[in-house]
Design an enzyme around this catalytic site. Structure first.
Site, mmCIF file in Angstrom:
data_model
loop_
_atom_site.group_PDB
_atom_site.id
_atom_site.type_symbol
_atom_site.label_atom_id
_atom_site.label_comp_id
_atom_site.label_asym_id
_atom_site.label_seq_id
_atom_site.Cartn_x
_atom_site.Cartn_y
_atom_site.Cartn_z
ATOM 1 N N GLY A 1 44.120 35.722 37.035
ATOM 2 C CA GLY A 1 45.498 36.073 36.787
ATOM 3 C C GLY A 1 46.297 34.810 35.915
ATOM 4 C CB CYS B 1 25.094 24.890 48.326
ATOM 5 S SG CYS B 1 25.199 23.411 49.043
ATOM 6 C CG HIS C 1 46.377 38.305 42.723
ATOM 7 N ND1 HIS C 1 45.279 37.784 41.731
ATOM 8 C CD2 HIS C 1 47.251 37.167 42.153
ATOM 9 C CE1 HIS C 1 45.597 37.338 40.733
ATOM 10 N NE2 HIS C 1 46.662 36.710 41.102
ATOM 11 C CE1 TYR D 1 43.294 47.663 38.475
ATOM 12 C CE2 TYR D 1 44.748 49.046 37.266
ATOM 13 C CZ TYR D 1 43.747 49.102 38.048
ATOM 14 O OH TYR D 1 42.966 50.150 38.130
ATOM 15 C CB THR E 1 41.204 44.196 38.380
ATOM 16 O OG1 THR E 1 41.780 44.908 39.730
ATOM 17 C CG2 THR E 1 40.112 45.302 37.725
ATOM 18 C CG ASN F 1 41.977 51.258 32.923
ATOM 19 O OD1 ASN F 1 41.909 51.223 34.043
ATOM 20 N ND2 ASN F 1 43.183 51.009 32.230
ATOM 21 C CD GLN G 1 44.443 32.946 42.238
ATOM 22 O OE1 GLN G 1 44.091 32.277 43.213
ATOM 23 N NE2 GLN G 1 44.072 33.952 41.902
ATOM 24 C CE1 TYR H 1 34.221 38.869 47.809
ATOM 25 C CE2 TYR H 1 33.270 39.276 45.681
ATOM 26 C CZ TYR H 1 33.444 38.602 46.777
ATOM 27 O OH TYR H 1 32.332 37.739 46.984
HETATM 28 P P1 NAD Z 1 41.011 37.056 36.103
HETATM 29 O O1 NAD Z 1 42.419 37.214 35.707
HETATM 30 O O2 NAD Z 1 40.147 36.102 35.397
HETATM 31 O O3 NAD Z 1 40.209 38.352 35.830
HETATM 32 C C1 NAD Z 1 40.493 39.861 35.991
HETATM 33 C C2 NAD Z 1 39.802 40.666 35.179
HETATM 34 O O4 NAD Z 1 40.118 42.057 35.427
HETATM 35 C C3 NAD Z 1 40.044 40.275 33.633
HETATM 36 O O5 NAD Z 1 39.081 40.157 32.897
HETATM 37 C C4 NAD Z 1 40.976 41.918 33.085
HETATM 38 O O6 NAD Z 1 40.782 41.960 31.715
HETATM 39 C C5 NAD Z 1 40.340 42.823 34.204
HETATM 40 N N1 NAD Z 1 40.902 43.940 34.558
HETATM 41 C C6 NAD Z 1 42.137 44.088 34.471
HETATM 42 N N2 NAD Z 1 42.648 45.525 34.829
HETATM 43 C C7 NAD Z 1 41.631 46.087 34.633
HETATM 44 C C8 NAD Z 1 41.383 47.335 34.726
HETATM 45 N N3 NAD Z 1 42.295 48.346 34.966
HETATM 46 N N4 NAD Z 1 40.237 47.781 34.478
HETATM 47 C C9 NAD Z 1 39.046 46.925 34.173
HETATM 48 N N5 NAD Z 1 39.487 45.607 34.070
HETATM 49 C C10 NAD Z 1 40.607 45.087 34.461
HETATM 50 O O7 NAD Z 1 40.906 36.956 37.472
HETATM 51 P P2 NAD Z 1 39.605 36.368 38.511
HETATM 52 O O8 NAD Z 1 39.783 34.984 38.591
HETATM 53 O O9 NAD Z 1 38.338 37.117 38.055
HETATM 54 O O10 NAD Z 1 40.134 36.912 39.979
HETATM 55 C C11 NAD Z 1 40.072 38.355 40.245
HETATM 56 C C12 NAD Z 1 40.771 38.729 41.526
HETATM 57 O O11 NAD Z 1 39.971 38.042 42.650
HETATM 58 C C13 NAD Z 1 42.156 37.871 41.830
HETATM 59 O O12 NAD Z 1 42.916 39.136 42.403
HETATM 60 C C14 NAD Z 1 41.889 36.818 42.579
HETATM 61 O O13 NAD Z 1 42.861 36.340 43.341
HETATM 62 C C15 NAD Z 1 40.656 37.324 43.484
HETATM 63 N N6 NAD Z 1 39.762 36.468 44.026
HETATM 64 C C16 NAD Z 1 38.973 36.662 44.740
HETATM 65 C C17 NAD Z 1 38.001 35.810 45.420
HETATM 66 C C18 NAD Z 1 37.005 36.215 46.326
HETATM 67 O O14 NAD Z 1 36.338 35.254 46.829
HETATM 68 N N7 NAD Z 1 36.853 37.380 46.497
HETATM 69 C C19 NAD Z 1 38.259 34.429 45.102
HETATM 70 C C20 NAD Z 1 39.248 33.941 44.034
HETATM 71 C C21 NAD Z 1 39.908 35.225 43.574
#
Ligand code: NAD
Length: 558
Positions: A54, A413, A270, A276, A267, A245, A131, A325
């Site tokens: 984000g 790792c 958060h 989103y 996406t 989307n 973040q 996730y």
């Molecule tokens: P980011 O902002 O870099 O990417 C989000 C992506 O979602 C963008 O490419 C955007 O275009 C896409 N998107 C938004 N709305 C959409 C929709 N309706 N349909 C399709 N695509 C859509 O964020 P990121 O760094 O990739 O992080 C993603 C999420 O994962 C965040 O909420 C982050 O906090 C969380 N996160 C999870 C973990 C984990 O281990 N599971 C770790 C870090 C972050």
């Protein structure tokens, strides 16, 4: 920040090599890592200082960035720089073993911990969203999350195989190919899964194609499904990106009766205002609505999430292995009326907590020389220091073949208690002996075993109900500071958004000195040790056994 200023500035890239521009290697490491976080190869929107997740930023403004860089260059070996939400605010005499930098990002008092209040303060220029590794200067591009994603997908695949035994490969449906989410297609194929990833921004897909995180883009749904299903059937894992989307495609698959084997989505849900895109809007239209009517935007984004999560619930009912996730989409979907959103389980309690109980978590390092050969040398050192772990060997060998470095060469790792300290000391020895060309920076995600309180993610469903207790994360930052980490950070809102998490980061530099060896041994013991005591205190048997076996002192165990 005006566009003019951004254009004028040009790209930021970390210095390479063994020459110092600061007064010591720890300060130099912090400066290079700050730059590296904003390297266009690494960051998602470097011109806006946005690294990933984000709006996760490395500095509050370009002016603040310049002042931090100046302070780091001038910082003495017995001083500590204080950074408040991406702005240098003070500098004190401490001592050589103290962290050179202490950072606090996005922290708000509980009652005020809302996105609205955060944005009000951000608008006043008083706070920054850090973040996890953006504001703590240890982001290494999508690789940083690949192994965690790989571990998660392997565990999810095994869960599906146990429930639905059959021959042939399996496939995963997901969405969001951003900074973190972009690791999914690669991690999926490494985990033996084909993958269909829905991403609305074509530029993000281009980036994943360029860095070889995704194999192919196919925008025609019929053709994309045919390619994914065929590759799964033939057991030749392949990843396909489809530009659309997710809230349109997920229900469309339900309508067609297509049930993927595994389903998740990443996406940046958060942050519903930024992360989103609502249904029915192009990226440009979304930007216009975001600016003109943020409340309407948020309502439409949450409605899209509801639609998407309803489809995920239906796929779960039809037998798919569905998991959240870590982006808080369930909460947003629930707020938009999907009462059953939390019937989808979170990935930590389902697949990762057992590793946390062993003090296992994401261990990452960066070669300050900028020379990829240094990472090859460290890869060998890891396998020498931890010789009897076939999964680790397979991971390192696959990563060597398949992961393109972004910015300074780096590796990740997952390592447990004991192994982290052993590997840290081995790296320090490589630097001392001149087997690598410059010091090595060791750090980790805040998503680790003992560093985070996040009831919708890392601490969801804790055995003793202690999900929301953040004392542990604070103790983690404090003990790593006491142990002599090179920089320590404490953040709010990472992963799942403002109001939902508190977490700590640490980085420790192996510069080849004896003092560094002592600090590495202490920090890389106390840090994963926090994971063991946190989970032992919550009553997890594995953590209690590991504490007993490894000699981690847990006072109430006598
Ligand atoms: P980011 O902002 O870099 O990417 C989000 C992506 O979602 C963008 O490419 C955007 O275009 C896409 N998107 C938004 N709305 C959409 C929709 N309706 N349909 C399709 N695509 C859509 O964020 P990121 O760094 O990739 O992080 C993603 C999420 O994962 C965040 O909420 C982050 O906090 C969380 N996160 C999870 C973990 C984990 O281990 N599971 C770790 C870090 C972050």
């Amino acid at each position: 920040m005006s566009a003019g200023h951004r254009e004028h500035r040009g790209a930021v890239r970390a210095a390479r090599g063994a020459e110092l521009s600061c007064r010591g290697w720890i300060q130099e490491a912090a400066l290079r890592m700050l730059h590296n976080n904003l390297d266009p190869e690494v960051a998602e929107r470097p011109e806006d200082l946005v690294v990933y997740g984000g709006t996760g930023k490395a500095a509050r403004s370009w002016e603040a960035f310049d002042v931090i860089a100046r302070e780091l260059r001038d910082l003495a070996d017995d001083e500590t720089l204080l950074v408040q939400s991406g702005k240098a605010v003070g500098r004190f005499r401490t001592h050589p073993d103290a962290p050179r930098v202490l950072l606090a990002n996005s922290n708000l008092v509980g009652r005020w911990a809302t996105w609205d209040e955060f944005r009000r303060l951000e608008g006043l220029g008083l706070i920054m969203y850090g973040q996890m590794t953006a504001g703590s200067w240890i982001y290494i591009g999508s690789q940083g999350i690949v192994q965690g994603t790989y571990e998660t997908f392997v565990a999810a695949r095994k869960a599906h195989e146990a429930r639905v035994p059959r021959q042939g490969g399996r496939w995963l449906l997901t969405a969001g190919l951003g900074g973190m989410g972009g690791a999914q297609p690669l991690a999926a194929t490494m985990a033996g899964l084909s993958c269909l990833g829905i991403e609305i921004d074509p530029a993000r897909i281009d980036k994943r194609l360029r860095t070889r995180y995704v194999d192919e883009r196919i925008d025609d749904l019929d053709k994309a499904l045919a390619a994914v299903e065929e590759s799964a059937r033939e057991g030749r894992p392949r990843s396909i990106a489809l530009c659309a989307n997710a809230a349109d495609i997920f229900p469309e698959l339900v309508r067609r009766g297509v049930t993927p084997d595994l389903v998740t989505e990443q996406t940046a849900a958060h942050d519903p205002l930024i992360g989103y895109i609502p249904q029915g809007l192009s990226l440009e239209q979304a930007a216009a609505l975001r600016a003109s009517d943020p409340a309407a935007y948020i309502a439409r984004a949450k409605e899209g999430m509801r639609v998407e999560v309803e489809a995920m619930l239906e796929m779960k009912a039809r037998g798919a292995e569905v998991f959240d996730y870590g982006n808080n989409i369930r909460t947003c979907a629930m707020e938009a009326g999907c009462d059953r959103a939390f019937e989808i389980h979170g990935f930590v309690p389902a697949y990762i907590r057992e590793l946390f109980c062993q003090g296992k978590g994401p261990f990452r390092w960066v070669a300050l020389s900028g020379d990829p050969d240094d990472i090859a040398v460290t890869d060998r050192a890891v396998l020498d220091a931890v010789p009897h772990d076939p999964d680790l060997r397979r991971w390192i060998e696959t990563a060597q073949q398949r992961i393109a470095f972004q910015g300074l060469p780096s590796r990740i790792c997952w390592l447990g208690y004991g192994d982290r300290a052993r590997v840290g000391l081995a790296f320090n020895e490589l630097v001392r002996a001149g087997k690598v060309k410059a010091p090595i920076v060791i750090g980790r995600d805040h998503l680790d075993c003992g560093s985070v309180a996040s009831p919708f993610r890392e601490t969801e469903g804790m055995k003793d109900g202690s999900d929301a207790i953040a004392d542990w994360a604070i103790l983690n930052a404090l003990v790593n500071t006491a142990a002599g980490a090179s920089w320590v950070s404490f953040h709010h809102g990472g992963g799942v958004g403002i109001g939902n998490s508190l977490h700590a980061g640490m980085v420790v530099v192996a510069d080849g000195t004896e003092a560094a060896a002592r600090r590495l041994e202490r920090v890389l013991t106390s840090d994963p040790g926090m994971g063991i005591i946190r989970h032992a205190d919550a009553g997890y048997e594995t953590a209690i056994e590991v504490a007993d076996r490894a000699g981690v002192h847990v006072p109430h165990r006598g």
